[in-house]
Design a protein around this motif. Sequence first.
Motif, mmCIF file in Angstrom:
data_model
loop_
_atom_site.group_PDB
_atom_site.id
_atom_site.type_symbol
_atom_site.label_atom_id
_atom_site.label_comp_id
_atom_site.label_asym_id
_atom_site.label_seq_id
_atom_site.Cartn_x
_atom_site.Cartn_y
_atom_site.Cartn_z
ATOM 1 N N ASP A 169 -11.301 31.263 -28.865
ATOM 2 C CA ASP A 169 -11.272 31.042 -27.272
ATOM 3 C C ASP A 169 -10.258 29.928 -27.275
ATOM 4 N N ARG B 248 -6.814 30.979 -28.050
ATOM 5 C CA ARG B 248 -5.889 31.692 -27.213
ATOM 6 C C ARG B 248 -5.833 30.815 -25.777
ATOM 7 N N ALA B 249 -6.775 29.951 -25.690
ATOM 8 C CA ALA B 249 -6.587 28.839 -24.546
ATOM 9 C C ALA B 249 -4.956 28.143 -24.815
ATOM 10 N N PHE C 43 -10.338 31.021 -20.515
ATOM 11 C CA PHE C 43 -10.943 31.718 -21.701
ATOM 12 C C PHE C 43 -12.318 31.539 -22.181
ATOM 13 N N HIS D 168 -1.902 29.813 -24.413
ATOM 14 C CA HIS D 168 -1.493 30.127 -23.058
ATOM 15 C C HIS D 168 -0.824 28.889 -22.658
#
Length: 347
Positions: free
Chosen positions: A200, A203-204, A22, A207
């Motif tokens: 980001d 998002r990371a 990301f 994940h």
Amino acid sequence: MSEGRSDVLDGAIAPSDNSALFGHEEAQAFLAAGYRSGKGHHAILIEGPEGIGKATLAFRFANHILSHPEPADAPAEMADPDPGSVVSRQIAAGSSHNVLHLTRPVDEKTGKVKSAITVDEVRRAGRFFAQTSGTGNWRIVIIDPADDLNRNAANAILKILEEPPKRSMFLVLTHTPGRLLPTIRSRCLPLALRPLADADMARALAHLDIRLEGERGARVLAAAKGSVSEALKLVNYGGLDIIDAFDHMLGHPDDAPARREMHKLGDILAAKDSDTIFDFFATLVARHVNAQAKAAGLGGDLAAAERFARLSSELSERLTVADAYNLDRRQTVLSILDDLRTAGAVV
């Protein structure tokens, strides 16, 4: 070709096995374009704070090269690695004959990761190139991070960088490029990565099945400063609680509950398998004392600035000695906190 690791954080995915990255789109595009041109540099120095994706990018680029061994035929962009491909499976398993991951080895006697990358590890690179010479395949060495090379290991790497084998690629990772030998830096093409933006980061962490919500999520983002590994320490290792206890003790140095918190903190940091959170605490202390020294200097209190600068050096040495001689961590923590109180390190 890599040894089994014991230092991957709880909740993290090993960089060699992580198919998602990301942020860092510009860095990926730069590497892909350089490789496709056939004129890319043989050694890339990937710079940036710890935990922002440098190792994941390195393994991702290695996968890209080995999946497209002829530069002219390589795509213009780096795609997510295919977990089912032979290349990806071999890299993830550490069994690829074309990738060598040089990092701090595990001490066979203690089962713990050693404090440095030694010259014996670097000699593996010599054997790696000797065993694969004549195959015509790309051979990729990932040094993770080069900050951990001791002096002899750094000089040994330098000799290889000065006369690199054909179709070789060195991906040299560093958290603090200023600590590297200037001669190593001069033989590498620098590629600086920035800490992840909040979007980001979210998002990371998603994940990794971590959702940042409410005030606590905002605190994690603020304290992590764009580092996924720092966020994992805050969430999965009690880092936020450590920060709260630390700040409370320094803000109320003579408060009885704070003293109890201090002893409780000492017990937590001295517990078995507490290496990660103890290192977190050591970094927290170093940042705090350095910030106090800087603030005192900017405020014109040179005596206080000198006092905190001296304290920073003393605490760093004490932590090094405690680690080298396996001293009682609880006592080390309590003595450090007492020194901070004595120095007047009020938040």
